[in-house]
Design an enzyme around this catalytic site. Structure first.
Site, PDB file in Angstrom:
ATOM      1  N   HIS A  85       0.939  -1.277   0.160  1.00  0.00           N
ATOM      2  CA  HIS A  85      -0.087  -0.177  -0.075  1.00  0.00           C
ATOM      3  C   HIS A  85       0.986   1.048  -0.023  1.00  0.00           C
ATOM      4  O   HIS A  85       1.642   1.686   0.949  1.00  0.00           O
ATOM      5  CB  HIS A  85      -1.007   0.072   1.186  1.00  0.00           C
ATOM      6  CG  HIS A  85      -1.641   1.305   1.510  1.00  0.00           C
ATOM      7  ND1 HIS A  85      -2.764   1.658   0.301  1.00  0.00           N
ATOM      8  CD2 HIS A  85      -1.758   2.404   2.198  1.00  0.00           C
ATOM      9  CE1 HIS A  85      -3.094   2.660   0.733  1.00  0.00           C
ATOM     10  NE2 HIS A  85      -2.638   3.215   1.957  1.00  0.00           N
ATOM     11  N   HIS A 140      -6.264   9.689  -0.372  1.00  0.00           N
ATOM     12  CA  HIS A 140      -7.082   9.955   0.789  1.00  0.00           C
ATOM     13  C   HIS A 140      -6.149  10.486   1.777  1.00  0.00           C
ATOM     14  O   HIS A 140      -6.520  10.693   2.915  1.00  0.00           O
ATOM     15  CB  HIS A 140      -7.263   8.397   0.942  1.00  0.00           C
ATOM     16  CG  HIS A 140      -6.389   7.217   1.287  1.00  0.00           C
ATOM     17  ND1 HIS A 140      -5.829   6.484   0.328  1.00  0.00           N
ATOM     18  CD2 HIS A 140      -5.441   7.010   2.358  1.00  0.00           C
ATOM     19  CE1 HIS A 140      -4.866   5.870   0.780  1.00  0.00           C
ATOM     20  NE2 HIS A 140      -4.653   5.940   1.904  1.00  0.00           N
ATOM     21  N   ASP A 195      -7.606   1.663   2.408  1.00  0.00           N
ATOM     22  CA  ASP A 195      -7.179   2.699   3.408  1.00  0.00           C
ATOM     23  C   ASP A 195      -8.122   3.904   3.571  1.00  0.00           C
ATOM     24  O   ASP A 195      -7.900   4.314   4.805  1.00  0.00           O
ATOM     25  CB  ASP A 195      -5.803   3.189   3.289  1.00  0.00           C
ATOM     26  CG  ASP A 195      -5.037   3.678   4.313  1.00  0.00           C
ATOM     27  OD1 ASP A 195      -5.207   3.439   5.634  1.00  0.00           O
ATOM     28  OD2 ASP A 195      -4.182   4.476   4.352  1.00  0.00           O
ATOM     29  N   ASP A 214       1.022   5.014  -0.311  1.00  0.00           N
ATOM     30  CA  ASP A 214       0.419   6.441  -0.437  1.00  0.00           C
ATOM     31  C   ASP A 214       0.964   7.276  -1.120  1.00  0.00           C
ATOM     32  O   ASP A 214       2.152   7.665  -1.127  1.00  0.00           O
ATOM     33  CB  ASP A 214       0.499   6.905   1.109  1.00  0.00           C
ATOM     34  CG  ASP A 214      -0.589   6.052   2.202  1.00  0.00           C
ATOM     35  OD1 ASP A 214      -1.632   6.130   1.846  1.00  0.00           O
ATOM     36  OD2 ASP A 214       0.282   5.669   3.250  1.00  0.00           O
TER      37      ASP A 214
END
Length: 981
Positions: free
Chosen positions: A11, A384, A135, A13
């Site tokens: 994951h 996000h 997330d 970001d």
């Protein structure tokens, strides 16, 4: 067998604690040890070494950057992995976007950007089939509907309210069919959805990344620390514990986490052993089968079980991670960035349209390359931990800078377009200048010019009348419209409150020149502004300033226009009288700016949870800023304003423009004082004191459908609310309203950016507009939300609300059209005027439209852009465009506007469509080829039945120039144009 699908993943970001660049290159590891390029460098060779291994990748913003650095041999290897399904792209957007603070237009665009990259580089095998929102901090029903319309077979997410998850685990309801638009789109919006059991991390004790501290699998019998037997038994226990909460003989485990796999060998070596030794237990009677897998493979297995699943039509807001800890603060965090993102999306649509309408493809890739920069910048900001406001300050600065650079590149495109559209002959069009700070009455160009041209472009397919406000330093002025007629204007003084904003310290503007403009659909109008000493020529009038309180005999205490009257008789008690004159509706309204004290704490447990970038937690009741509000009126023919000063931290202006069917409330908050050691949450309050609305209120989902909210209630579990304010706050992307059904009254407030909002008492609305906090809420960002401005003091933020008081039946027609006009506002640019307006009109096309007639009132052209990112099936010189149309009304909202609509594509004047193919919403698959996995479900209410929902008729009519639209439907097309047109 019980099949355990291990999904190796990372994951990544797209900015959070570090900037996008810092994350990609692995710099600033003193902040966080993470380098995305090394993850891909490490994973690909492991996959190439072993045909059994799998990996999924999500964030195309990172992958595209890595891909552009690879040589031809590596690219061929990666294409092989994609074609074999061993490297699978899931989600496929430029980022994993936030779902609370994002607008549907930007959400669709950022996914289209990622999809087009995958389609261009890899073809059909790279098409994402699964949503992967692991997330984001809460989940939107509109997002689910979009994913279904993208053609996804399912969605998996990681975060949902802890009470909701506990209930779902106990009821074995972790997987279900999410009905994204049950009222309007039916089955085309339905999506199988699964909640990940372990959030998105590995099961406890089985993280094998080099950054993890879990024990590796040690299997050499010659060693003293052999642990294979205990590790296998521990894993089998975890598998059985998880499996009992799921319906099928398949479960999925996420093997990875944030920025993991920079040394993929450590992961895969241990997973190989885990698979080997657990599966060996089958010879001893074990029914557990462990395999490398992907989300789409897992979905395929579930689908072939032919089960009937539960369903839901709710969304998953607000998200709470424990008691007293509702993640509803980020609905409003970094309000300035949220506003900037919304305006940037507006301008990007303008640029894409003008690129097509001015046929800039003939100039080569100039426009496409400049637009790419802006698209990618805006795509990154949908992340996000970007538009959500949950990033570190230096990262927020980087996002804003990217938008600014993208806007500058976009201006090159619009300038090139106007150079082609404006001139009548061979004369060169003047350079267009943009002023992004007019919201604080600052435009260096107009302040220093005695005369100038103003071109207003309308990105909507409808005729628009609007008021413009131009910062000027002189006067009086003559304003001339595109036909040479004089235009009435009003000079409104720049307020002292505006002058104190530090970002406008270079401004010399003393007034704003206000006048009405009319712009044709998908076109522009050019106006001329000339300073003159001849009062007979001047069309501008000065405003009259009236201070309050004063002798009431001097002037009535109200402002009004043909639509509304705002009575100010009781203003010192923060009470207005609001009247819709046409509908004969009047209500008292306590309307002002208030604040909550933010809760501070060490976050060691729920009762000590602090309010921060993510979490909202208030202490005590809301506070009035001061008892005596100073007020003065600005009166004139075009606009009347009530200026309210609540003290040094907050002011607002209530405006009524001539003939406009709304009340504008412009709020300005900051610098928020923290010398008292209090973090503060600033709200605007709309308390009717007369409407009886109970515990129901309504908010929009990402700017589209309306959802009913009920205070202190959740439909799917018995809700125990530990925070009256935060637990009842919801995302408001464009509007919030309350209804008094007995009196047939609706009060609607529209926003110019995403904000958190609620109705905490009957008859009341509130919106959280600005935050300044002293504590970190301990969710990783590691710093309090304490934004400062150019002077080092607290940041000043300014925004607008539009307030509508109407009957319940008539309200949708207004709030739909006004919300559309707000997010797709006209684009204003200025240029030098070196001649008289009359001379300029002989040289330039001062009014122009790309449509022969306006689009139907219930239709919006959502997308118009050049399209060359599709596979090179046709020669590139054959022009193609991507075009989307949407029906902007829901069923039963309006007796006329909720009916089906028809668009005639022959109404465009600048291009002629030769052929057209309808695609899925993400523009990466012909709709005729879409074949999603079907899912049977139990309706979530007794009144509904499985047979009730029918597929929408999405077939193109026999005449390809005619497009039909049903309520809330979006249709996407690739159109090939006549290259000679």
């Amino acid at each position: 067998m019980l099949n355990v699908h291990l999904v190796p993943h990372t994951h990544d970001d797209v900015g959070w604690l570090k900037t996008v660049d810092q994350y990609f290159y692995g710099s600033r590891n003193d902040i966080q040890h993470a380098g995305v390029q090394y993850i891909l460098d490490s994973v690909i060779p492991e996959l190439l070494r072993d045909p059994i291994k799998r990996f999924i990748y999500v964030e195309i913003a990172f992958f595209a950057r890595w891909w552009r650095e690879q040589d031809a041999a590596m690219k061929e290897n990666v294409k092989q992995l994609v074609n074999e399904g061993r490297l699978e792209f899931v989600l496929g957007g430029w980022c994993m976007n936030d779902e609370a603070s994002t607008h549907y237009n930007a959400m669709i665009d950022q996914h289209t950007l990622g999809f087009s990259f995958l389609q261009e580089e890899f073809g059909a095998c790279a098409r994402p089939r699964v949503g992967w929102q692991i997330d984001p901090f809460g989940h939107s029903r509109e997002q689910a509907s979009m994913f279904a319309q993208f053609g996804f077979d399912g969605l998996f997410f990681g975060r949902l309210d802890y009470q909701d998850k506990d209930t779902r685990v106990k009821q074995n309801n972790m997987e279900f069919v999410w009905r994204g638009s049950p009222k309007n789109l039916g089955k085309t919006s339905e999506l199988f959805t699964g909640v990940l059991y372990n959030h998105y991390v590995p099961p406890p004790g089985f993280c094998f990344d080099e950054l993890c501290n879990d024990e590796p699998i040690m299997d050499d019998e010659r060693m003293h620390d052999v642990n294979i037997q205990s590790r296998v038994q521990d894993f089998i226990k975890i598998v059985k514990d998880q499996a009992q909460h799921f319906h099928s003989n398949n479960i999925m485990m996420t093997m990875g986490s944030d920025f993991q796999y920079s040394n993929a060998h450590t992961w895969y070596k241990n997973l190989d052993k885990l698979i080997k030794y657990v599966n060996q237990q089958q010879s001893n009677g074990s029914d557990i089968n462990v395999l490398y897998s992907t989300p789409s493979c897992y979905l395929y297995n579930l689908n072939h079980l032919n089960q009937v699943w539960n369903s839901t039509k709710d969304d998953f807001f607000p998200y709470a991670s424990r008691e007293n800890t509702f993640w509803s603060g980020y609905f409003s965090s970094r309000a300035a960035l949220k506003g900037y993102a919304r305006k940037s999306n507006n301008f990007l649509q303008v640029c894409k349209q003008l690129d097509v309408l001015a046929d800039l493809r003939r100039e080569g890739n100039f426009a496409l390359e400049n637009l790419r920069v802006f698209k990618e910048a805006l795509g990154v900001v949908q992340h996000h931990d970007a538009i959500s406001g949950t990033e570190k300050q230096h990262v927020a600065n980087d996002y804003a800078q990217r938008l600014a650079v993208g806007a500058e590149r976009c201006q090159l495109v619009t300038n090139a377009a106007f150079e082609k559209l404006l001139p009548k002959g061979s004369d060169k069009a003047p350079q267009q200048v943009y002023c992004p700070l007019t919201n604080i009455s600052y435009c260096d160009f107009t302040e220093h010019q005695k005369q100038f041209m103003m071109t207003v472009y309308n990105p909507l397919g409808h005729i628009i009348t609007d008021f413009v406000r131009i910062p000027v330093s002189g006067g009086p002025y003559r304003v001339v419209d595109p036909k040479g007629l004089n235009v009435t204007a009003q000079l409104v003084q720049v307020t002292n409150e505006t002058k104190r904003i530090p970002e406008r310290k270079k401004s010399i503007a003393t007034n704003e020149l206000v006048f009405m403009v009319e712009i044709p659909p998908l076109g522009y109008s050019t106006y001329f502004i000339v300073e003159t000493n001849n009062m007979d020529e001047a069309t501008s009038q000065s405003s009259k300033i009236v201070s309050l309180p004063r002798d009431q005999s001097e002037l009535p205490l109200y402002i009004d226009n043909d639509e509304y009257l705002v009575n100010l008789d009781n203003i010192n008690a923060n009470t207005l009288g609001l009247s819709n004159k046409r509908k004969n509706i009047s209500i008292p309204l306590n309307q002002a700016i208030w604040w909550y004290e933010a809760f501070g704490g060490n976050c060691s447990k729920g009762e000590f949870q602090a309010s921060g970038a993510y979490a909202l937690r208030t202490k005590g009741e809301r506070h009035r800023l001061q008892d005596d509000t100073s007020v003065y009126l600005t009166m004139g023919e075009l606009v009347q304003e009530a200026h309210m000063n609540f003290g040094p931290e907050a002011t607002q202006v209530i405006r009524l423009y001539k003939d406009m069917p709304f009340v504008e409330v412009e709020w300005t908050v900051g610098p928020i004082n923290i010398k008292d050691k209090l973090g503060k949450e600033y709200i605007t309050l709309y308390d009717t004191q007369s409407m009886t609305t109970g515990d129901l209120f309504y908010t929009d989902a990402n700017g589209r459908e309306i959802l009913e909210r009920q205070r202190d209630h959740r439909n799917t579990w018995n809700f125990n609310n530990t925070e009256h304010v935060a637990g009842n706050y919801y995302p408001v992307n464009s509007r919030i309203f309350i209804q008094d059904k007995t009196q047939n009254q609706q009060l609607t407030v529209l926003t110019d950016r995403s904000e958190g909002g609620s109705s905490l008492e009957s008859g009341s609305l509130e919106l959280l507009v600005h935050r300044r906090l002293l504590y970190d809420d301990h969710f990783g960002v590691g710093e309090p939300l304490n934004e400062t401005g150019a002077d080092g003091q607290g940041l000043i933020v300014r925004g607008k609300h539009l307030m509508i008081l109407d009957t319940i039946k008539d309200s949708p027609a207004l709030h739909r059209s006004l919300a559309l006009k707000s997010y797709m506002a006209p684009s204003i640019s200025f240029s030098e005027l070196t001649m008289t307006p009359e001379q300029a009109m002989s040289k330039y096309n001062t009014q122009w439209s790309a449509l022969k007639k306006p689009l139907p009132a219930n239709v919006h052209m959502l997308t118009l852009e050049q399209w060359t990112d599709t596979p090179k099936i046709q020669p590139i010189e054959i022009p193609q465009i991507l075009i989307r149309f949407e029906h902007i009304y829901e069923k039963d909202e309006d007796t006329v506007l909720s009916q089906s609509a028809v668009v005639d594509l022959t109404d465009f004047t600048t291009f002629k469509i030769v052929t057209m193919v309808e695609l899925t919403l993400g523009a990466n698959l012909p709709l005729a080829e879409l074949n999603r996995l079907p899912w049977a479900y139990i309706p979530d209410t007794k009144e509904e039945s499985l047979t009730k929902e029918k597929l929408l008729n999405t077939a193109i009519p026999r005449s390809q120039s005619i497009i039909s639209l049903q309520p809330m439907q979006i249709r996407t097309f690739i159109a090939t144009l006549d290259k000679m047109h």
